[in-house]
Scaffold this motif. Structure first.
Motif, PDB file in Angstrom:
ATOM      1  N   HIS A 110       0.711  -1.213  -0.086  1.00  0.00           N
ATOM      2  CA  HIS A 110       0.046   0.014  -0.116  1.00  0.00           C
ATOM      3  C   HIS A 110       0.747   1.267  -0.045  1.00  0.00           C
ATOM      4  N   THR A 111       1.258   1.825  -1.119  1.00  0.00           N
ATOM      5  CA  THR A 111       2.134   2.965  -1.144  1.00  0.00           C
ATOM      6  C   THR A 111       1.404   4.133  -1.271  1.00  0.00           C
ATOM      7  N   GLY A 112       0.181   4.261  -1.806  1.00  0.00           N
ATOM      8  CA  GLY A 112      -0.588   5.534  -1.791  1.00  0.00           C
ATOM      9  C   GLY A 112       0.062   6.347  -2.942  1.00  0.00           C
ATOM     10  N   CYS A 113       0.739   5.776  -4.027  1.00  0.00           N
ATOM     11  CA  CYS A 113       0.933   6.311  -5.313  1.00  0.00           C
ATOM     12  C   CYS A 113      -0.117   6.022  -6.185  1.00  0.00           C
ATOM     13  N   ALA A 114      -0.238   7.258  -7.180  1.00  0.00           N
ATOM     14  CA  ALA A 114      -1.187   7.070  -8.303  1.00  0.00           C
ATOM     15  C   ALA A 114      -0.788   6.027  -9.424  1.00  0.00           C
ATOM     16  N   ASP A 115      -1.655   5.562 -10.036  1.00  0.00           N
ATOM     17  CA  ASP A 115      -1.326   4.628 -11.165  1.00  0.00           C
ATOM     18  C   ASP A 115      -0.576   5.363 -12.156  1.00  0.00           C
ATOM     19  N   GLN A 116       0.566   4.481 -12.565  1.00  0.00           N
ATOM     20  CA  GLN A 116       1.459   4.980 -13.699  1.00  0.00           C
ATOM     21  C   GLN A 116       2.257   6.260 -13.468  1.00  0.00           C
ATOM     22  N   SER A 117       2.572   6.600 -12.152  1.00  0.00           N
ATOM     23  CA  SER A 117       3.105   7.792 -11.853  1.00  0.00           C
ATOM     24  C   SER A 117       4.519   7.773 -11.648  1.00  0.00           C
ATOM     25  N   ILE A 118       5.389   6.399 -11.317  1.00  0.00           N
ATOM     26  CA  ILE A 118       6.411   6.426 -10.875  1.00  0.00           C
ATOM     27  C   ILE A 118       7.490   5.892 -11.969  1.00  0.00           C
ATOM     28  N   ASP A 119       8.596   6.405 -12.028  1.00  0.00           N
ATOM     29  CA  ASP A 119       9.836   5.948 -13.109  1.00  0.00           C
ATOM     30  C   ASP A 119      10.550   4.813 -12.419  1.00  0.00           C
ATOM     31  N   ALA A 120      10.597   4.729 -11.247  1.00  0.00           N
ATOM     32  CA  ALA A 120      11.485   3.329 -10.925  1.00  0.00           C
ATOM     33  C   ALA A 120      11.025   3.081  -9.361  1.00  0.00           C
ATOM     34  N   TRP A 130       7.766  -8.367   2.589  1.00  0.00           N
ATOM     35  CA  TRP A 130       6.620  -8.189   1.832  1.00  0.00           C
ATOM     36  C   TRP A 130       5.611  -9.530   1.976  1.00  0.00           C
ATOM     37  N   ASP A 131       4.572  -9.155   1.647  1.00  0.00           N
ATOM     38  CA  ASP A 131       3.493 -10.110   0.869  1.00  0.00           C
ATOM     39  C   ASP A 131       3.795  -9.864  -0.543  1.00  0.00           C
ATOM     40  N   ARG A 132       4.710 -10.929  -1.142  1.00  0.00           N
ATOM     41  CA  ARG A 132       5.324 -10.761  -2.374  1.00  0.00           C
ATOM     42  C   ARG A 132       4.211 -10.483  -3.595  1.00  0.00           C
ATOM     43  N   GLN A 133       3.442 -11.144  -3.482  1.00  0.00           N
ATOM     44  CA  GLN A 133       2.295 -11.236  -4.763  1.00  0.00           C
ATOM     45  C   GLN A 133       1.744  -9.791  -4.663  1.00  0.00           C
ATOM     46  N   ALA A 134       1.280  -9.314  -3.450  1.00  0.00           N
ATOM     47  CA  ALA A 134       0.660  -8.097  -3.360  1.00  0.00           C
ATOM     48  C   ALA A 134       1.686  -6.765  -3.757  1.00  0.00           C
ATOM     49  N   GLY A 135       2.991  -7.005  -3.103  1.00  0.00           N
ATOM     50  CA  GLY A 135       3.952  -6.035  -3.131  1.00  0.00           C
ATOM     51  C   GLY A 135       4.226  -5.707  -4.697  1.00  0.00           C
ATOM     52  N   LEU A 136       4.205  -6.800  -5.257  1.00  0.00           N
ATOM     53  CA  LEU A 136       4.952  -6.613  -6.813  1.00  0.00           C
ATOM     54  C   LEU A 136       3.670  -6.424  -7.582  1.00  0.00           C
ATOM     55  N   ALA A 137       2.708  -6.559  -7.250  1.00  0.00           N
ATOM     56  CA  ALA A 137       1.278  -6.309  -7.936  1.00  0.00           C
ATOM     57  C   ALA A 137       1.454  -4.528  -7.697  1.00  0.00           C
ATOM     58  N   VAL A 157      19.188 -13.155   4.526  1.00  0.00           N
ATOM     59  CA  VAL A 157      17.784 -12.871   5.152  1.00  0.00           C
ATOM     60  C   VAL A 157      16.634 -12.918   3.802  1.00  0.00           C
ATOM     61  N   LEU A 158      16.940 -13.360   2.659  1.00  0.00           N
ATOM     62  CA  LEU A 158      15.984 -13.616   1.799  1.00  0.00           C
ATOM     63  C   LEU A 158      15.289 -15.093   2.109  1.00  0.00           C
ATOM     64  N   ASN A 159      14.014 -14.960   2.226  1.00  0.00           N
ATOM     65  CA  ASN A 159      13.223 -16.090   2.698  1.00  0.00           C
ATOM     66  C   ASN A 159      12.568 -17.020   1.515  1.00  0.00           C
ATOM     67  N   THR A 160      13.431 -16.840   0.424  1.00  0.00           N
ATOM     68  CA  THR A 160      12.986 -17.773  -0.767  1.00  0.00           C
ATOM     69  C   THR A 160      14.200 -17.861  -1.513  1.00  0.00           C
ATOM     70  N   SER A 161      14.044 -18.677  -2.564  1.00  0.00           N
ATOM     71  CA  SER A 161      15.496 -18.752  -3.542  1.00  0.00           C
ATOM     72  C   SER A 161      15.407 -17.661  -4.367  1.00  0.00           C
ATOM     73  N   PRO A 162      16.525 -17.263  -4.992  1.00  0.00           N
ATOM     74  CA  PRO A 162      16.512 -16.449  -5.980  1.00  0.00           C
ATOM     75  C   PRO A 162      15.739 -16.626  -7.406  1.00  0.00           C
ATOM     76  N   GLN A 163      15.838 -17.916  -7.673  1.00  0.00           N
ATOM     77  CA  GLN A 163      15.069 -18.418  -8.815  1.00  0.00           C
ATOM     78  C   GLN A 163      13.393 -18.189  -8.533  1.00  0.00           C
ATOM     79  N   GLN A 164      12.926 -18.200  -7.070  1.00  0.00           N
ATOM     80  CA  GLN A 164      11.722 -18.478  -6.939  1.00  0.00           C
ATOM     81  C   GLN A 164      11.309 -16.622  -6.938  1.00  0.00           C
ATOM     82  N   LEU A 165      12.284 -16.023  -6.600  1.00  0.00           N
ATOM     83  CA  LEU A 165      11.741 -14.441  -6.506  1.00  0.00           C
ATOM     84  C   LEU A 165      11.869 -14.066  -8.002  1.00  0.00           C
TER      85      LEU A 165
END
Length: 271
Positions: A110-120, A130-137, A157-165
């Motif tokens: 939940h970033t509070g940013c508008a749709d398509q408003s960010i360059d990076a 994160w909740d990775r699915q929600a955060g990536l969405a 500290v990464l709680n998954t494999s790099p490939q899964q990420l």
């Protein structure tokens, strides 16, 4: 014993709060500095760009990004920890006062940013929270087409494999996904991931009919050079693309209208 240790460390690093959080913030500012620099250098933001830093912590990355985007850009930082937001505000006092840095109560989901408003979008050592699915969405939603996602995290500290990420990022719709596990001295490897939001395909059926456009304008009637900006008309025979210096910054689909004096014709260019 393990549960107790986990609870204690959470107040320092996981969900920083109070005095332990301030101590943890000082440690993070030092321990994450190399990754913060690497992430911003990899992005290479230009003046005027808009960046979102997710989980900004003590604000090292915010300060680095603010120096890059300058007074015409903006760096938005979101962090759920009030302690981290306070530390970041203290580090970026001048940039906050100038309106270049905007520190918000928020999260990856939940970033509070508008749709398509960010360059990076940038994340340093917090994707494991994160909740990775929600955060990536959410990152995909706020990025402009071709906008860049940069994630860097300590491997230990990464709680998954790099490939899964990588798979999760691709599943969220990102393209040009690249991942590098970078060995380091005195620390575990850094997992560096870069991806871009896809550019939507052009629907040829939605393109305007040039014949209809031409019928709407009469030769000799002064018009501005494009619908979005005020530019001078080009001299006879000069290419339209040369005259409108802002074409590359226009929104996709912007129609530019150029008068060729003396020729009785209009030139059109849609980008």
């Amino acid at each position: 014993m393990a549960k107790l240790l986990e609870h204690v460390l959470d107040a320092f690093f996981g969900h920083p709060r109070g005095l332990p959080g301030r101590i943890g913030g000082a440690i993070m500012a030092r321990g994450n500095a190399e990754q913060e620099r690497e992430a911003i250098e990899r992005l290479a933001p230009s003046a005027g760009h808009h960046l979102l830093v997710v989980g900004h912590g003590p604000g090292v990355g915010l300060a680095l990004a603010a120096d890059r985007v300058g007074p015409t850009g903006q760096v938005i930082g979101v962090d759920p920890s009030a302690t981290m937001r306070q530390l970041a505000a203290e580090r970026c006092t001048a940039a906050v006062a100038a309106g270049v840095v905007d520190i918000r109560d928020g999260s990856a989901e939940h970033t509070g940013c508008a749709d398509q408003s960010i360059d990076a979008v940038v994340s340093v050592n917090n994707v494991m929270l994160w909740d990775r699915q929600a955060g990536l969405a959410e990152a995909y939603r706020v990025l402009r087409p071709h906008g860049q996602l940069t994630i860097t995290v300590h491997r230990h500290v990464l709680n998954t494999s790099p490939q899964q990420l990588t798979d999760d990022v691709e599943r969220a719709g990102f393209v040009d996904v690249s991942l590098h596990v970078r060995p380091r001295r005195m620390n575990s490897p850094a997992v560096d991931l870069v991806a871009r939001r896809a550019v939507p395909p052009v629907d040829q059926r939605a393109q305007p009919d040039r014949r209809k456009q031409r019928s709407q304008y009469e030769p000799g009637v002064p018009r501005t050079a494009c619908a979005a900006h005020s530019e001078s008309h080009p001299p006879p025979g000069e290419p339209a693309a040369v005259r409108c210096g802002r074409i590359r910054r226009c929104q996709p689909g912007t129609r530019h209208i150029f008068a060729c004096e003396g020729s009785g014709r209009w030139k059109y260019l849609t980008v």
